[in-house]
Every structure is written in C-alpha cells, then in structure tokens.
Scaffold this motif. Structure first.
Motif, PDB file in Angstrom:
ATOM      1  N   ILE A  58      49.076   2.792  27.590  1.00 42.64           N
ATOM      2  CA  ILE A  58      48.761   3.585  26.398  1.00 42.64           C
ATOM      3  C   ILE A  58      47.294   3.369  26.032  1.00 42.64           C
ATOM      4  N   ARG A  59      46.552   4.471  25.998  1.00 39.02           N
ATOM      5  CA  ARG A  59      45.129   4.404  25.680  1.00 39.02           C
ATOM      6  C   ARG A  59      44.874   4.732  24.210  1.00 39.02           C
ATOM      7  N   PRO A  60      43.881   4.103  23.620  1.00 38.82           N
ATOM      8  CA  PRO A  60      43.450   4.567  22.300  1.00 38.82           C
ATOM      9  C   PRO A  60      42.956   6.011  22.393  1.00 38.82           C
ATOM     10  N   TRP A  61      43.244   6.771  21.361  1.00 42.75           N
ATOM     11  CA  TRP A  61      42.879   8.189  21.342  1.00 42.75           C
ATOM     12  C   TRP A  61      41.560   8.371  20.618  1.00 42.75           C
ATOM     13  N   SER A  83      43.863   3.641  17.843  1.00 39.93           N
ATOM     14  CA  SER A  83      45.312   3.835  17.846  1.00 39.93           C
ATOM     15  C   SER A  83      45.665   4.882  18.891  1.00 39.93           C
ATOM     16  N   ALA A  84      46.940   4.940  19.230  1.00 42.77           N
ATOM     17  CA  ALA A  84      47.404   5.959  20.164  1.00 42.77           C
ATOM     18  C   ALA A  84      47.381   7.325  19.491  1.00 42.77           C
ATOM     19  N   ALA A  85      47.369   8.378  20.288  1.00 40.22           N
ATOM     20  CA  ALA A  85      47.385   9.730  19.738  1.00 40.22           C
ATOM     21  C   ALA A  85      48.628   9.905  18.869  1.00 40.22           C
ATOM     22  N   ASP A 104      49.951   3.656  36.016  1.00 45.26           N
ATOM     23  CA  ASP A 104      49.079   4.566  35.283  1.00 45.26           C
ATOM     24  C   ASP A 104      48.266   5.375  36.283  1.00 45.26           C
ATOM     25  N   ASN A 123      55.404  -2.726  27.806  1.00 47.42           N
ATOM     26  CA  ASN A 123      55.150  -1.314  28.080  1.00 47.42           C
ATOM     27  C   ASN A 123      55.425  -1.004  29.550  1.00 47.42           C
ATOM     28  N   GLN A 143      49.287  -5.025  28.411  1.00 45.34           N
ATOM     29  CA  GLN A 143      50.307  -4.082  27.970  1.00 45.34           C
ATOM     30  C   GLN A 143      51.634  -4.309  28.690  1.00 45.34           C
ATOM     31  N   ALA A 162      49.627  13.977  20.091  1.00 46.20           N
ATOM     32  CA  ALA A 162      50.404  13.300  21.129  1.00 46.20           C
ATOM     33  C   ALA A 162      50.644  14.224  22.318  1.00 46.20           C
ATOM     34  N   ILE A 202      44.780  -0.894  21.897  1.00 46.44           N
ATOM     35  CA  ILE A 202      45.340  -0.363  20.650  1.00 46.44           C
ATOM     36  C   ILE A 202      45.258  -1.408  19.539  1.00 46.44           C
TER      37      ILE A 202
END
Length: 459
Positions: free
Chosen positions: A260-263, A354-356, A130, A256, A251, A383, A332
C-alpha cells in the motif's frame, strides 16, 4: 651483479605475507584489488535460485498470431491451459526464510521451488507481491537459521562504488559479476514507473531478483531490469533500491498481502530549462504541479498547481517517479516535509501520508438481472483512481467487473461509462435506470485510455 639481483628478488618474495585460508572481507582498496573471493564467500550463500511455474489460460484459435483477424476473434477457439516456467534469483533477508525476488519471476506463480547454494531445496509461497515495484516477498516452508544479507541505506550509495551482482543468469548456476554504481535515481518511459540504481556489473536474464551488494556484503538493491538490443548484458542494468525493499518487508510484517502506497493525488512534470526561467528558478530542478485532486494531501497542506516541489522528506526530487518513490519508502502514517517554490520563494509544508481514501458516499452496484446482468460498477473516488489506474480528474461511473455473456460485449474493467442507449450516465443510479429500460439492443459510450468509444451489441 646479476646473482645479487636474483637474491634480492628472492628475499623480497620470501618476506611477502603468506596466504592462508582464513581470509576476511576486504577492508581496504589494496585488499579489494587482490580478490573478491572473501566477499563472495560471505554474500553468495544468501542468494538463491528460483524455479517457478504458473498456469496460463488461453484458447486454441486458427487466427492466433494473425495481425488482423486475431483482434476480432479473441474469444474464438477451444479453451486451453498451459504451464509457463520462469527462472530467476532471490535474496534471503531473514534467517527464518524470508526471500525477496521480482514480481515478474514469482508474482503469479502457482508452484515455487527455491534452491540454496548448498543444494538444499524448499517450497515457497508469496506472502506479499507488488507488480508496480516489481517486488515479491516469499516465505520458505520449514526454513530456519539461514544466511541472510543486511540492507544498506540507498541514500548513502554513491556513483563509482564497487559492487557485485549475484544471481543465476540463463540458468547456468550461481554467477558473480563485478562493476560499479554507474547512476542513481534512474527513471524513464522504457523502465515503466520504476525508480532504480544503475550498474554496469553484467546482469542477464535469470539475474532477475538477485542481489546487488557493496564491498561490505550489504544489499544495495534487487536486480530487476536491463536495457539491451541483443537480449544479453550491455552494461546497463538496474536494481530496485534497498530502501523500497525494506518498506515491503515492513508491510509484510504488518500482515499486508499487498503493498500500500501513500497517495499523492497530484500530477506534474520535471522542470526543464525553459520552465525554470518562466517559474523564476535559477536552474532546472524539481517537478511542477499540473493538477491536484480535491482530496490530495498536498492540496490540504496548501500546495496549488504551479508550485514546484524540490525536496521531499529531506531528499531532492527531480521527476514524478522520484516523488512516488520517496512517498513509498516513507510509508503510511508518516508526516513528511515538502519544500516547494512559489513565485521564486521557497516554502515548506508538512504532509501527512495516507492511502487513497474511499469516499463514504461511494456507491457500488452489481447488476444481476436484465440486459446488463454481469456488470459491476462504482462511483469513482480516490481509492478507485489508484486501484484501476484512472486519470486524476476521472469522474462518474467506472466498470469494476464484467462477467457472463456480457464479457463478449467489449466492455472492460476500468472503462468509464458516459452513456447507455443515448442516456447520459453520471451516477450509479443512472446505470440502474438504463439497465431496467433497455431491451436486447445496446449502445454504450465509454471513455478508455483518453479515447471515447461506442460499443453496439445484442444480447
């Protein structure tokens, strides 16, 4: 009398506890004052040296390095490839060979070699990287029963605590330096989007990816950056908090290969003294929301522009970077409490992370024929805003790939297309129509970095 004094001193020396090799980790301030050696003996074997290589593509150009002509001849010259070496450190976080390091050390490496303190060597591969957090998780091939460090809750760390920084500065070999935690919740433009723990323990090039440990041998953070004018340590070093390290490992365990970040779907700024007075807050605290995307989970929870977020998931927040950090470590799927101020009164909302989201109606298109062949575009949705780092208010059609001869046109991934040959573009279908109607000469209006550009080219 002098003889008696000497005898008293000698007797006192004889009564001192005799030292042995069976030392333990210091358990009191007095013991810490004697030596860090037991702590180092416990923690150092879990810190490794990393040697990484990657292939860098480039071109041999007579204009390379020229401040004027190089910008016009970026694709001029013979294609070349060279090997770039990097040196850094890593921290073993699992007996089976999980090693955390920095993205800037191993994130794009093609060949990674890890050397332990006992001189054992392993090849490694990146299993999750990342760039935004500057973290990369490695898996050592064929490793088992390795020493590793436990993680400490970052929120328990206090300014003034004694810490050790362990790593491989300048490639001289594993080195230990001591200091204290000199600051928490550090974020600034010079540090990018990161959120850091600050230490005055000397950290130098090569320490990147190494461990910042407390007096119990637990990992507080991964050393990542310094602020310096000389290239060496000035006593201002920064470590990525262990809480974020833990979420990366979670993750990775889920399978993964990217973090993945929360949006949030919001933009805001830190509250200063003048803003606090205008907002009816007794002191500068929190961040005031400037904008919310229509699909933002914060907006769906009832927040609006002008609200001031002061706590998130039980922790105070005072900068946009701190908000993003709290979301990232929550993960998430978690429901978090958000405390905000509106009209001088505190309110609480529950936000589901949640993710975008990708819009169900989003259209993606690859143009394979005609003058714009090689161009890929898509209708902008949350997204894509996250993936391409677009403004929160971005709308319309964005370029997702440029290939073939069209790559020389000047168009780039992330450009928002406003018009083609004088025709306004709002949807992917508008691009299709423009591509079918065009000839050899093209004029494309773009929005890039907040600036409107017009590109003219012939194919």
């Amino acid at each position: 009398m002098r003889i008696i004094n000497h005898l008293i001193v000698a007797l006192a020396v004889c009564l001192l506890p005799m030292t042995t090799n069976a030392q333990t980790v210091p358990a009191s301030r007095d013991e810490i004052g004697l030596s860090f050696a037991p702590l180092v003996r416990q923690a150092a074997p879990a810190v490794v040296n990393i040697y990484a290589k990657r292939i860098v593509e480039g071109r041999e150009s007579p204009f390379a390095g020229d401040p004027f002509f190089s910008q016009f001849f970026q694709d001029f010259g013979k294609p070349t490839a060279r090997v770039q070496n990097s040196l850094g450190s890593g921290v073993i976080l699992g007996a089976d060979g999980l090693v955390m390091s920095n993205f800037h050390v191993v994130g794009e490496a093609t060949d990674i070699r890890v050397v332990l303190t006992d001189r054992r060597e392993f090849t490694a591969k990146v299993i999750l990287a990342d760039e935004e957090s500057d973290l990369a998780l490695l898996k050592l091939e064929g490793a088992a029963d390795l020493p590793f460090l436990a993680l400490r809750d970052s929120d328990d760390v206090e300014v003034g605590e004694l810490v050790l920084a362990i790593g491989n500065p300048f490639g001289v070999g594993q080195t230990v330096s001591s200091g204290i935690i000199s600051g928490l919740a550090r974020s600034s433009a010079s540090l990018g989007r990161g959120y850091f723990i600050q230490t005055d323990a000397p950290v130098n090039p090569g320490n990147s990816g190494g461990a910042l440990v407390d007096m119990a041998g637990r990992l507080i953070g991964i050393n990542s950056a310094i602020i310096t004018k000389s290239g060496g340590s000035n006593g201002v070093g920064f470590a990525i908090p262990a809480d974020l390290v833990a979420q990366v490992m979670v993750q990775a365990a889920m399978g993964n290969d990217r973090f993945i970040r929360p949006w949030a779907g919001v933009s805001g700024q830190a509250v200063d003294a003048q803003m606090a007075e205008a907002l009816g807050i007794d002191r500068p605290v929190g961040i005031v929301l400037d904008e919310l995307h229509p699909d933002s989970p914060f907006g769906q929870a009832g927040l609006v522009p002008g609200d001031v977020i002061i706590r998130l998931d039980g922790a105070d927040v005072n900068s946009p970077q701190e908000v993003m950090f709290r979301l990232a470590v929550a993960g998430i799927g978690k429901r978090v409490a958000v405390v905000y101020v509106r009209g001088g009164a505190e309110n609480t909302a529950q936000v589901v992370l949640s993710a975008a989201p990708q819009s169900d109606s989003r259209m993606d298109m690859d143009i394979t024929t005609g003058g714009l062949a090689g161009l890929s575009v898509a209708q902008i949705d949350p997204a894509l805003i996250v993936a391409l780092d677009l403004p929160l208010s971005a709308q319309g059609v964005v370029i997702t790939a440029v290939e073939g001869p069209l790559a020389r046109s000047g168009m780039a991934v992330g450009d928002i297309i406003l018009g083609v040959n004088g025709r306004q573009v709002k949807t992917v279908e508008d691009i299709r129509a423009s591509a079918a109607a065009g000839g050899r000469g093209w004029s494309v209006d773009l929005l890039r970095g907040g600036q409107v550009l017009r590109l003219r080219f012939r194919l």
